[in-house]
Design an enzyme around this catalytic site. Structure first.
Site, short mmCIF file in Angstrom:
data_model
loop_
_atom_site.label_atom_id
_atom_site.label_comp_id
_atom_site.label_asym_id
_atom_site.label_seq_id
_atom_site.Cartn_x
_atom_site.Cartn_y
_atom_site.Cartn_z
N HIS A 121 4.82 1.61 -4.02
CA HIS A 121 5.38 2.45 -5.07
C HIS A 121 6.46 3.36 -4.50
O HIS A 121 6.28 3.91 -3.41
CB HIS A 121 4.29 3.33 -5.70
CG HIS A 121 3.30 2.56 -6.50
ND1 HIS A 121 3.21 2.64 -7.86
CD2 HIS A 121 2.37 1.66 -6.13
CE1 HIS A 121 2.25 1.84 -8.29
NE2 HIS A 121 1.71 1.23 -7.26
N MET A 181 0.80 -1.21 0.00
CA MET A 181 0.00 0.00 0.00
C MET A 181 0.83 1.26 0.00
O MET A 181 0.37 2.28 -0.47
CB MET A 181 -0.84 0.04 1.29
CG MET A 181 -2.20 0.62 1.02
SD MET A 181 -3.10 -0.61 0.09
CE MET A 181 -4.57 0.31 -0.31
N PRO A 182 1.98 1.19 0.60
CA PRO A 182 2.62 2.49 0.83
C PRO A 182 3.07 3.14 -0.47
O PRO A 182 3.25 2.49 -1.50
CB PRO A 182 3.84 2.16 1.70
CG PRO A 182 3.60 0.79 2.21
CD PRO A 182 2.76 0.10 1.19
N TYR A 183 3.22 4.44 -0.36
CA TYR A 183 3.76 5.25 -1.45
C TYR A 183 4.89 6.06 -0.84
O TYR A 183 4.69 6.76 0.15
CB TYR A 183 2.67 6.17 -1.99
CG TYR A 183 3.18 7.23 -2.92
CD1 TYR A 183 3.43 6.95 -4.25
CD2 TYR A 183 3.43 8.52 -2.46
CE1 TYR A 183 3.91 7.92 -5.11
CE2 TYR A 183 3.91 9.51 -3.31
CZ TYR A 183 4.15 9.20 -4.63
OH TYR A 183 4.63 10.16 -5.48
#
Lengths: 64, 64, 64, 64, 64, 64
Positions: free
Chosen positions: E41, E1-3
């Site tokens: 990402h 999930m992280p960006y």
């Protein structure tokens, strides 16, 4: 010099996990780019799960 | 036209300080770049201190 | 501590104008929030005019 | 009021596609949130493909 | 999930260094937060040195 | 691939409105840029009204 912004869903990230993220990311950037850690900033944004979407859907918080 | 984002640690920034920041930054940008203030946006993000790191360490909130 | 990101359209902002922006914004933040200038970062992003929209339209570059 | 930032890989996005993105995103935000389009800004950042990673790997530019 | 968004000054960061950053940061986030790498990402922004300021001064590019 | 960040003032945006924003923005980007929705992320940031300024003034929350 670098500035790193980490956006994650707000799902009980602990203070210790944040400490590890800050320490780890800083070390990586210093090692790979030969930057000065003293001017390396890491900022973590915790985003409420209903504010995050993937594949056109609101994140449910159960899948990762 | 410009968009300015200010990230600071969340340490009791008052509404008046925010007002001064918005007014001051807008005037600066308008003066220096000759931009239209009506389309100049300033957004302030207050970041919990445990989410901000410098020099690989979580910010303690006492040092500035 | 603060981190300030300024996004403007890429229309021949000079090095001197950038210098003034960096100096002015830093002084403002230091004065109003009593922050340490040594850890205050300002980053300017210049955005191609066709990549900026207001009122649903691509910015034309003539109006400001 | 809203500010929308779209980050995409830099793979020949045309001026017309950008126009459509700006128009479409603005209309969506205006319709759903009842915001004023005149103060709705859309900024598109095109990121070189070697600067974007997913799944721990540099984006190759062939998959989407 | 992280960006994760990494902003560094544009001083000849190589493709290989970017690959290492993407790989390393992804692994860190996956390890510490137990996130899925497939939706993690990393985006690197390279900022011209005259667009980056610290301590109220334009970055000179010699100090790090 | 794309990552879209929407910043709006924090004025009771409902979960349903967020769902519509995420769905609509994703569809737009997929349609216009032919991107894969599975790797398209949308993140909504709700900004306290006293932290948002336009025209040099703190947003009052009544005008839009």
């Amino acid at each position: 010099m670098p500035y790193i912004n980490i956006k994650v869903t707000d799902e009980k990230v602990t203070k210790e996990q944040k400490r590890q993220l800050i320490e780890g990311v800083t070390r990586l950037v210093v090692d790979i780019l030969k930057k000065n850690p003293k001017t390396t900033h890491v900022v973590i944004d915790e985003v409420p799960i209903e504010n995050w979407g993937v594949d056109g859907k609101q994140y449910s918080g159960t899948k990762k």
